[in-house]
Scaffold this active site. Structure first.
Site, PDB file in Angstrom:
ATOM      1  N   GLY A  46       9.748  48.357  63.285  1.00 37.39           N
ATOM      2  CA  GLY A  46       9.276  47.389  64.264  1.00 37.39           C
ATOM      3  C   GLY A  46       9.405  47.972  65.658  1.00 37.39           C
ATOM      4  CD  GLN A  51      12.420  48.422  70.753  1.00 34.85           C
ATOM      5  OE1 GLN A  51      11.590  47.876  70.028  1.00 34.85           O
ATOM      6  NE2 GLN A  51      13.380  49.187  70.269  1.00 34.85           N
ATOM      7  CB  CYS A  91      18.043  48.844  67.773  1.00 36.96           C
ATOM      8  SG  CYS A  91      16.909  48.488  69.128  1.00 36.96           S
ATOM      9  CG  LEU A  92      13.168  52.700  66.736  1.00 41.71           C
ATOM     10  CD1 LEU A  92      11.656  52.535  66.840  1.00 41.71           C
ATOM     11  CD2 LEU A  92      13.534  53.993  66.010  1.00 41.71           C
ATOM     12  CG  HIS A 133      15.661  43.857  65.814  1.00 37.70           C
ATOM     13  ND1 HIS A 133      16.887  44.456  65.583  1.00 37.70           N
ATOM     14  CD2 HIS A 133      15.008  44.687  66.674  1.00 37.70           C
ATOM     15  CE1 HIS A 133      16.957  45.587  66.280  1.00 37.70           C
ATOM     16  NE2 HIS A 133      15.830  45.759  66.946  1.00 37.70           N
ATOM     17  CD  GLU A 134      11.119  44.774  66.596  1.00 38.49           C
ATOM     18  OE1 GLU A 134      11.309  45.077  67.790  1.00 38.49           O
ATOM     19  OE2 GLU A 134      11.558  45.445  65.650  1.00 38.49           O
ATOM     20  CG  HIS A 137      13.865  44.502  71.332  1.00 40.72           C
ATOM     21  ND1 HIS A 137      14.844  45.210  71.997  1.00 40.72           N
ATOM     22  CD2 HIS A 137      13.832  45.013  70.082  1.00 40.72           C
ATOM     23  CE1 HIS A 137      15.365  46.119  71.182  1.00 40.72           C
ATOM     24  NE2 HIS A 137      14.773  46.021  70.005  1.00 40.72           N
TER      25      HIS A 137
HETATM   26  O1  GNR Z   1      13.501  50.578  62.739  1.00 36.52           O
HETATM   27  C1  GNR Z   1      14.195  49.560  62.799  1.00 36.52           C
HETATM   28  N1  GNR Z   1      14.913  49.188  61.716  1.00 36.52           N
HETATM   29  C2  GNR Z   1      15.547  47.956  61.595  1.00 36.52           C
HETATM   30  C3  GNR Z   1      16.436  47.784  60.531  1.00 36.52           C
HETATM   31  C4  GNR Z   1      17.073  46.582  60.343  1.00 36.52           C
HETATM   32  C5  GNR Z   1      16.819  45.544  61.202  1.00 36.52           C
HETATM   33  C6  GNR Z   1      15.953  45.693  62.275  1.00 36.52           C
HETATM   34  C7  GNR Z   1      15.311  46.897  62.460  1.00 36.52           C
HETATM   35  S1  GNR Z   1      14.191  47.075  63.761  1.00 36.52           S
HETATM   36  C8  GNR Z   1      14.265  48.783  64.058  1.00 36.52           C
HETATM   37  C9  GNR Z   1      13.219  49.223  65.070  1.00 36.52           C
HETATM   38  C10 GNR Z   1      13.537  48.594  66.402  1.00 36.52           C
HETATM   39  O2  GNR Z   1      14.415  48.932  67.127  1.00 36.52           O
HETATM   40  N2  GNR Z   1      12.811  47.563  66.748  1.00 36.52           N
HETATM   41  O3  GNR Z   1      13.085  46.918  67.897  1.00 36.52           O
HETATM   42 NI    NI Z   2      15.162  47.208  68.297  1.00 40.82          NI
END
Ligand code: GNR
Ligand code: NI
Length: 174
Positions: A46, A51, A91-92, A133-134, A137
């Protein structure tokens, strides 16, 4: 197509609250394509516009192993949620850390698609976790905010140290 630079915690720009997208046009569709390229390349499941330093309410996701289930959600809004589950999230923008976070198991989301049409979709499993999660952000929130202050500080210090080291390396070759 272009790969975009991903901001990393504790960059203050990750705390900016994104504004609603007003028009879904070719420029926005180009941004969506660039976000998919950036996400797949990372690799991640995601990516939120926040980001990549674009403070508009837009996210992309694909949790399939074949990378053939792309979702682009514009102005997403959770209209129903139920259940709770705990997942180890990464999270990236917080590279190298995985911690358990509690979220709703199922969410129904209203959003605009890449043609600007209003849609509703039900998400569960990892895709539900990812969408939440997104959406965090887009409100300037990171998964580390759910952890203890001590844990968050430890992660921040480690990432700041990594960054200083990387900058030194870059300076050395210039
Ligand atoms: O790549 C991602 N893996 C992930 C694994 C478990 C829960 C959420 C994520 S999102 C993350 C990519 C990211 O940072 N998206 O904002
Ligand atoms: Ni993230």
């Amino acid at each position: 197509m272009a790969k975009l630079k991903i901001l990393e915690f504790p960059d203050p720009r990750l705390r900016i609250k994104a504004r609603l997208v007003e028009t879904v046009d070719d420029a926005l569709r180009q941004l969506i394509d660039d976000m998919f390229e950036t996400m797949y390349d990372a690799p991640g499941i995601g990516l939120a516009a926040t980001q990549v330093d674009v403070h508009r309410r837009l996210l992309v996701a694909d949790v399939s192993s074949e990378k053939d289930d792309p979702w682009a959600l514009i102005n997403p809004k959770i209209i129903e949620k139920d259940g709770v589950g705990v997942t180890a999230e990464g999270c990236l923008s917080v590279p190298g850390y995985y911690e358990e976070v509690e979220r709703a198991e199922h969410v129904k989301v209203r959003f605009l698609d890449r043609d600007g049409s209003q849609q509703e979709a039900d998400f569960d499993g990892l895709l539900a976790v990812c969408v939440q999660h997104e959406m965090d952000h887009l409100d300037g929130k990171l998964f580390v905010d759910y952890l203890s202050e001590a844990k968050r500080q430890r992660i921040r210090k480690r990432l700041e140290k990594d960054r200083r080291y990387k900058q030194q390396e870059t300076a050395a070759v210039l």
